[in-house]
Design a protein around this motif. Structure first.
Motif, PDB file in Angstrom:
ATOM      1  N   ILE A 177       0.850  -1.206   0.000  1.00  0.00           N
ATOM      2  CA  ILE A 177       0.000   0.000   0.000  1.00  0.00           C
ATOM      3  C   ILE A 177       0.880   1.249   0.000  1.00  0.00           C
ATOM      4  O   ILE A 177       0.669   2.184  -0.775  1.00  0.00           O
ATOM      5  CB  ILE A 177      -0.955   0.012   1.221  1.00  0.00           C
ATOM      6  CG1 ILE A 177      -1.910  -1.178   1.169  1.00  0.00           C
ATOM      7  CG2 ILE A 177      -1.735   1.337   1.282  1.00  0.00           C
ATOM      8  CD1 ILE A 177      -2.728  -1.373   2.446  1.00  0.00           C
ATOM      9  N   TYR A 178       1.895   1.239   0.868  1.00  0.00           N
ATOM     10  CA  TYR A 178       2.804   2.386   0.990  1.00  0.00           C
ATOM     11  C   TYR A 178       3.534   2.654  -0.327  1.00  0.00           C
ATOM     12  O   TYR A 178       3.600   3.797  -0.790  1.00  0.00           O
ATOM     13  CB  TYR A 178       3.796   2.115   2.122  1.00  0.00           C
ATOM     14  CG  TYR A 178       4.778   3.236   2.367  1.00  0.00           C
ATOM     15  CD1 TYR A 178       4.341   4.462   2.876  1.00  0.00           C
ATOM     16  CD2 TYR A 178       6.132   3.077   2.098  1.00  0.00           C
ATOM     17  CE1 TYR A 178       5.242   5.501   3.111  1.00  0.00           C
ATOM     18  CE2 TYR A 178       7.035   4.104   2.341  1.00  0.00           C
ATOM     19  CZ  TYR A 178       6.581   5.315   2.845  1.00  0.00           C
ATOM     20  OH  TYR A 178       7.466   6.333   3.075  1.00  0.00           O
ATOM     21  N   ASP A 179       4.049   1.588  -0.956  1.00  0.00           N
ATOM     22  CA  ASP A 179       4.742   1.748  -2.238  1.00  0.00           C
ATOM     23  C   ASP A 179       3.810   2.345  -3.285  1.00  0.00           C
ATOM     24  O   ASP A 179       4.210   3.219  -4.063  1.00  0.00           O
ATOM     25  CB  ASP A 179       5.272   0.399  -2.745  1.00  0.00           C
ATOM     26  CG  ASP A 179       6.502  -0.071  -1.987  1.00  0.00           C
ATOM     27  OD1 ASP A 179       6.966   0.654  -1.087  1.00  0.00           O
ATOM     28  OD2 ASP A 179       6.998  -1.171  -2.290  1.00  0.00           O
ATOM     29  N   GLY A 180       2.554   1.860  -3.300  1.00  0.00           N
ATOM     30  CA  GLY A 180       1.568   2.396  -4.235  1.00  0.00           C
ATOM     31  C   GLY A 180       1.334   3.879  -4.018  1.00  0.00           C
ATOM     32  O   GLY A 180       1.231   4.656  -4.983  1.00  0.00           O
ATOM     33  N   LEU A 181       1.287   4.290  -2.763  1.00  0.00           N
ATOM     34  CA  LEU A 181       1.114   5.719  -2.435  1.00  0.00           C
ATOM     35  C   LEU A 181       2.307   6.532  -2.916  1.00  0.00           C
ATOM     36  O   LEU A 181       2.141   7.597  -3.516  1.00  0.00           O
ATOM     37  CB  LEU A 181       0.949   5.898  -0.916  1.00  0.00           C
ATOM     38  CG  LEU A 181      -0.380   5.445  -0.308  1.00  0.00           C
ATOM     39  CD1 LEU A 181      -0.297   5.460   1.210  1.00  0.00           C
ATOM     40  CD2 LEU A 181      -1.527   6.323  -0.780  1.00  0.00           C
ATOM     41  N   LEU A 182       3.506   6.027  -2.662  1.00  0.00           N
ATOM     42  CA  LEU A 182       4.717   6.756  -3.074  1.00  0.00           C
ATOM     43  C   LEU A 182       4.739   6.963  -4.586  1.00  0.00           C
ATOM     44  O   LEU A 182       5.040   8.060  -5.059  1.00  0.00           O
ATOM     45  CB  LEU A 182       5.973   6.006  -2.629  1.00  0.00           C
ATOM     46  CG  LEU A 182       6.261   5.953  -1.135  1.00  0.00           C
ATOM     47  CD1 LEU A 182       7.547   5.179  -0.871  1.00  0.00           C
ATOM     48  CD2 LEU A 182       6.355   7.340  -0.513  1.00  0.00           C
ATOM     49  N   VAL A 183       4.426   5.917  -5.333  1.00  0.00           N
ATOM     50  CA  VAL A 183       4.434   6.027  -6.788  1.00  0.00           C
ATOM     51  C   VAL A 183       3.335   6.987  -7.245  1.00  0.00           C
ATOM     52  O   VAL A 183       3.557   7.868  -8.079  1.00  0.00           O
ATOM     53  CB  VAL A 183       4.271   4.640  -7.461  1.00  0.00           C
ATOM     54  CG1 VAL A 183       4.173   4.794  -8.969  1.00  0.00           C
ATOM     55  CG2 VAL A 183       5.450   3.735  -7.093  1.00  0.00           C
ATOM     56  N   TYR A 184       2.147   6.866  -6.641  1.00  0.00           N
ATOM     57  CA  TYR A 184       1.025   7.751  -7.009  1.00  0.00           C
ATOM     58  C   TYR A 184       1.383   9.216  -6.810  1.00  0.00           C
ATOM     59  O   TYR A 184       1.084  10.056  -7.647  1.00  0.00           O
ATOM     60  CB  TYR A 184      -0.202   7.381  -6.175  1.00  0.00           C
ATOM     61  CG  TYR A 184      -1.384   8.296  -6.436  1.00  0.00           C
ATOM     62  CD1 TYR A 184      -2.158   8.149  -7.577  1.00  0.00           C
ATOM     63  CD2 TYR A 184      -1.716   9.319  -5.544  1.00  0.00           C
ATOM     64  CE1 TYR A 184      -3.241   8.996  -7.836  1.00  0.00           C
ATOM     65  CE2 TYR A 184      -2.775  10.158  -5.786  1.00  0.00           C
ATOM     66  CZ  TYR A 184      -3.537   9.999  -6.929  1.00  0.00           C
ATOM     67  OH  TYR A 184      -4.593  10.832  -7.177  1.00  0.00           O
ATOM     68  N   PHE A 185       2.030   9.516  -5.686  1.00  0.00           N
ATOM     69  CA  PHE A 185       2.385  10.911  -5.377  1.00  0.00           C
ATOM     70  C   PHE A 185       3.706  11.337  -6.009  1.00  0.00           C
ATOM     71  O   PHE A 185       4.168  12.455  -5.795  1.00  0.00           O
ATOM     72  CB  PHE A 185       2.425  11.141  -3.868  1.00  0.00           C
ATOM     73  CG  PHE A 185       1.078  11.061  -3.211  1.00  0.00           C
ATOM     74  CD1 PHE A 185       0.080  11.977  -3.537  1.00  0.00           C
ATOM     75  CD2 PHE A 185       0.793  10.076  -2.276  1.00  0.00           C
ATOM     76  CE1 PHE A 185      -1.169  11.915  -2.945  1.00  0.00           C
ATOM     77  CE2 PHE A 185      -0.462   9.997  -1.680  1.00  0.00           C
ATOM     78  CZ  PHE A 185      -1.441  10.915  -2.019  1.00  0.00           C
ATOM     79  N   GLY A 186       4.331  10.448  -6.774  1.00  0.00           N
ATOM     80  CA  GLY A 186       5.585  10.784  -7.446  1.00  0.00           C
ATOM     81  C   GLY A 186       6.726  10.969  -6.474  1.00  0.00           C
ATOM     82  O   GLY A 186       7.658  11.729  -6.729  1.00  0.00           O
ATOM     83  N   LEU A 187       6.685  10.265  -5.348  1.00  0.00           N
ATOM     84  CA  LEU A 187       7.725  10.429  -4.322  1.00  0.00           C
ATOM     85  C   LEU A 187       8.862   9.437  -4.485  1.00  0.00           C
ATOM     86  O   LEU A 187       9.877   9.556  -3.840  1.00  0.00           O
ATOM     87  CB  LEU A 187       7.104  10.304  -2.921  1.00  0.00           C
ATOM     88  CG  LEU A 187       6.092  11.415  -2.594  1.00  0.00           C
ATOM     89  CD1 LEU A 187       5.389  11.146  -1.275  1.00  0.00           C
ATOM     90  CD2 LEU A 187       6.774  12.781  -2.558  1.00  0.00           C
ATOM     91  N   HIS A 188       8.665   8.428  -5.299  1.00  0.00           N
ATOM     92  CA  HIS A 188       9.803   7.598  -5.705  1.00  0.00           C
ATOM     93  C   HIS A 188       9.402   6.841  -6.963  1.00  0.00           C
ATOM     94  O   HIS A 188       8.238   6.561  -7.176  1.00  0.00           O
ATOM     95  CB  HIS A 188      10.291   6.683  -4.572  1.00  0.00           C
ATOM     96  CG  HIS A 188       9.585   5.365  -4.471  1.00  0.00           C
ATOM     97  ND1 HIS A 188       9.956   4.274  -5.224  1.00  0.00           N
ATOM     98  CD2 HIS A 188       8.554   4.964  -3.710  1.00  0.00           C
ATOM     99  CE1 HIS A 188       9.185   3.255  -4.901  1.00  0.00           C
ATOM    100  NE2 HIS A 188       8.329   3.637  -3.999  1.00  0.00           N
ATOM    101  N   PRO A 189      10.383   6.543  -7.796  1.00  0.00           N
ATOM    102  CA  PRO A 189      10.053   5.898  -9.077  1.00  0.00           C
ATOM    103  C   PRO A 189       9.604   4.466  -8.881  1.00  0.00           C
ATOM    104  O   PRO A 189      10.039   3.806  -7.931  1.00  0.00           O
ATOM    105  CB  PRO A 189      11.376   5.962  -9.849  1.00  0.00           C
ATOM    106  CG  PRO A 189      12.426   6.060  -8.808  1.00  0.00           C
ATOM    107  CD  PRO A 189      11.814   6.757  -7.627  1.00  0.00           C
TER     108      PRO A 189
END
Length: 191
Positions: A177-189
């Motif tokens: 879930i966290y990884d999905g959030l990071l990618v969605y918000f453009g916080l990590h590739p």
């Protein structure tokens, strides 16, 4: 300004609005743990601010199913959160049904695109079957929240392999879930 995420750990530990149960494993225990792991990850990142619906494993919200759902939505709306993530486990009379799906109020909205990223994150990290993003406008927590909201069905308690994942890989589900959030918000590739 940090992104304010409200994490709702679905269901109550006892009384009303308890979740699915299979082989002595209770939905509300899994959702509580996964939600707390997710909250830890979000708290460790200055980009986010997080609140949870059940701060303790014994927290009971509301006095009925309806007031339990309303309490969760009210907490998120009153904060006000920027995004709402409700965590659940699924169950089906057919033990062969397995996998992860994410529910949203309406297709092709901000919620829908967030749901796609979260779903991809879980499937990638945990290895569950991708059952897609599904629209369900009847779900109270999706209908009554005033921010983009998703309801994540992690996996099926009624399926043997999924149930083992839900028991053994709670941290991994949160990580997905966290990884999905990071990618969605453009916080990590994406990897």
């Amino acid at each position: 300004m940090p992104i304010k995420i409200f994490v709702d750990q679905g269901h109550n530990p006892s009384g009303h609005n308890t979740g699915a149960e299979n082989s002595g494993i209770n939905e509300q225990d899994i959702t509580y743990n996964v939600g707390m792991y997710l909250a830890q990850m979000l708290r460790a990142n200055p980009e986010f601010e997080v609140r949870v619906s059940r701060p303790g494993p014994d927290t009971i919200l509301g006095t009925s199913n309806a007031t339990s759902l309303k309490a969760r939505v009210d907490m998120a709306n009153d904060w006000p959160a920027d995004y709402f993530i409700s965590i659940h486990t699924n169950s089906n009379v057919n033990p062969n049904i397995e996998g992860t799906e994410v529910y949203v109020y309406k297709a092709y909205t901000e919620s829908y695109f967030l749901a796609e990223h979260v779903l991809r994150g879980i499937v990638t990290v945990v290895g569950t079957k991708d059952n897609g993003v599904r629209v369900n406008p009847s779900l109270y927590v999706l209908r009554r929240t005033r921010m983009p909201a998703i309801l994540v069905e992690l996996a099926y308690l009624s399926n043997f392999e999924d149930r083992q994942r839900l028991i053994d890989e709670q941290y991994a589900f949160a990580e997905g879930i966290y990884d999905g959030l990071l990618v969605y918000f453009g916080l990590h590739p994406a990897e």
